[in-house]
Design a protein around this motif. Structure first.
Motif, PDB file in Angstrom:
ATOM      1  N   LEU A 179       1.041  -1.203   0.058  1.00 27.09           N
ATOM      2  CA  LEU A 179      -0.181   0.149  -0.109  1.00 27.09           C
ATOM      3  C   LEU A 179       0.819   1.223  -0.257  1.00 27.09           C
ATOM      4  O   LEU A 179       1.244   1.322   1.146  1.00 27.09           O
ATOM      5  CB  LEU A 179      -1.061  -0.275   1.136  1.00 27.09           C
ATOM      6  N   VAL A 180       0.625   1.836  -0.576  1.00 25.65           N
ATOM      7  CA  VAL A 180       1.585   3.410  -1.072  1.00 25.65           C
ATOM      8  C   VAL A 180       0.378   4.298  -0.702  1.00 25.65           C
ATOM      9  O   VAL A 180      -0.569   5.049  -0.769  1.00 25.65           O
ATOM     10  CB  VAL A 180       2.030   3.935  -3.112  1.00 25.65           C
ATOM     11  N   VAL A 181       1.096   5.064   0.878  1.00 23.25           N
ATOM     12  CA  VAL A 181       0.718   6.234   0.966  1.00 23.25           C
ATOM     13  C   VAL A 181       1.817   6.921   1.517  1.00 23.25           C
ATOM     14  O   VAL A 181       2.773   7.509   1.062  1.00 23.25           O
ATOM     15  CB  VAL A 181       0.041   6.034   2.908  1.00 23.25           C
ATOM     16  N   ASP A 182       1.267   8.515   1.243  1.00 22.50           N
ATOM     17  CA  ASP A 182       1.532   9.782   0.968  1.00 22.50           C
ATOM     18  C   ASP A 182       1.086  10.825   1.907  1.00 22.50           C
ATOM     19  O   ASP A 182      -0.282  10.456   1.433  1.00 22.50           O
ATOM     20  CB  ASP A 182       2.661  10.075   0.225  1.00 22.50           C
ATOM     21  N   ASP A 183       1.961  12.172   2.573  1.00 22.67           N
ATOM     22  CA  ASP A 183       0.905  12.887   3.103  1.00 22.67           C
ATOM     23  C   ASP A 183       0.376  13.855   2.146  1.00 22.67           C
ATOM     24  O   ASP A 183      -0.803  14.677   2.315  1.00 22.67           O
ATOM     25  CB  ASP A 183       1.841  13.771   4.319  1.00 22.67           C
ATOM     26  N   LEU A 184       0.946  13.979   0.959  1.00 19.27           N
ATOM     27  CA  LEU A 184       0.738  15.049   0.068  1.00 19.27           C
ATOM     28  C   LEU A 184       1.134  14.302  -1.103  1.00 19.27           C
ATOM     29  O   LEU A 184       2.192  13.803  -1.959  1.00 19.27           O
ATOM     30  CB  LEU A 184       1.363  16.057   0.610  1.00 19.27           C
ATOM     31  N   ILE A 185       0.340  15.110  -2.377  1.00 17.70           N
ATOM     32  CA  ILE A 185       0.190  14.733  -3.676  1.00 17.70           C
ATOM     33  C   ILE A 185      -0.305  15.389  -4.444  1.00 17.70           C
ATOM     34  O   ILE A 185      -0.941  16.619  -4.373  1.00 17.70           O
ATOM     35  CB  ILE A 185      -0.595  13.284  -4.305  1.00 17.70           C
ATOM     36  N   ARG A 186       0.376  15.907  -5.485  1.00 17.99           N
ATOM     37  CA  ARG A 186       0.067  17.135  -5.977  1.00 17.99           C
ATOM     38  C   ARG A 186       0.318  16.706  -8.087  1.00 17.99           C
ATOM     39  O   ARG A 186      -0.488  17.053  -8.450  1.00 17.99           O
ATOM     40  CB  ARG A 186       0.829  18.892  -6.723  1.00 17.99           C
ATOM     41  N   SER A 187       2.049  16.733  -8.496  1.00 18.84           N
ATOM     42  CA  SER A 187       1.605  16.395  -9.505  1.00 18.84           C
ATOM     43  C   SER A 187       1.503  14.731  -9.402  1.00 18.84           C
ATOM     44  O   SER A 187       1.924  14.508 -10.643  1.00 18.84           O
ATOM     45  CB  SER A 187       2.969  16.930  -9.601  1.00 18.84           C
TER      46      SER A 187
END
Length: 238
Positions: A179-187
């Motif tokens: 599972l790929v997670v991150d706090d922020l996505i823009r591009s």
């Protein structure tokens, strides 16, 4: 649903209700949830647990919107579009509430590994990994000295700068679910590199989850690289 899963869902619902109660009266909480104020009082104070159906309603529906509202209240965006979400990524108790809500509402399969990027994604990655009882792995922009073998993914940005992430090759085993997670996505460039790392490891992707999406470009980019669920807790317009 076995007994342990039922209890976990009930406790998650109580945690969400307690978070909401911090800034609301019981009457206001009743109006928001549609549940009687007396029942809410008993849930919040630990006298009784909500039934399974009520607990799922709180976590799946009310929980997601409530957490998204709380998230938006904590985040600031300046005139140049830079996002300050430090009050969120530094609050592990808040992120611990996000994990079950994300899992329930977006329907991710249970992963073996939660993969994120250092450094802001680490606290969310830890919360998601704890909820799923999975390992957490985070890719870095530099190689660790003592590690001999890495999975490496790189991408040249429109500005000409090359973005590279490294993950120790032993962090993900072939055939595991990631599972790929991150706090922020823009591009979506960071998430694309993380998905590429999962592909190089011959792993299955359970999904992509981010706290905040700035516009739709990044989410669309991630969807182009996987058929697994892709979602954000909340979206800010660019």
């Amino acid at each position: 649903m076995n007994r342990a899963e039922k209890a976990a869902l009930q406790l998650q619902a109580v945690a969400v209700l307690r978070m909401l109660k911090q800034t609301r009266t019981y009457d206001e909480l009743s109006e928001l949830t549609g549940l009687p104020a007396g029942d809410l009082n008993r849930y919040v104070n630990g006298h009784v647990l909500p039934g399974t159906d009520r607990a799922r309603e709180v976590v799946d529906g009310i929980g997601r919107e409530a957490l998204a509202t709380e998230l938006r209240a904590r985040v600031s965006v300046d005139d140049e579009g830079y996002v300050d979400n430090s009050s969120v990524v530094f609050d592990q108790s808040f992120l611990d509430l996000v994990a079950p809500v994300a899992a329930e509402t977006l329907g991710f399969d249970r992963p073996d590994v939660v993969l994120t990027a250092a450094t802001d994604g680490i606290t969310l990655g830890a919360a998601m990994a704890s909820y799923f009882d999975a390992r957490v792995a985070y890719a870095k922009k530099s190689k660790e000295t003592a590690v001999e073998e890495f999975i490496e993914s790189r991408h040249r940005l429109a500005s000409g700068i090359e973005l590279t992430y490294y993950l120790p090759a032993t962090a993900i085993d072939e055939g595991e679910t990631v599972l790929v997670v991150d706090d922020l996505i823009r591009s979506g460039e960071t998430q694309e590199l993380l998905l590429d790392i999962a592909e190089q490891a011959d792993a299955e992707v359970a999904g992509v989850f981010v706290l905040i999406a700035v516009g739709e470009e990044g989410l669309d980019r991630a969807r182009a690289f996987t058929t697994a669920p892709v979602g954000a807790l909340t979206t800010f317009e660019e």
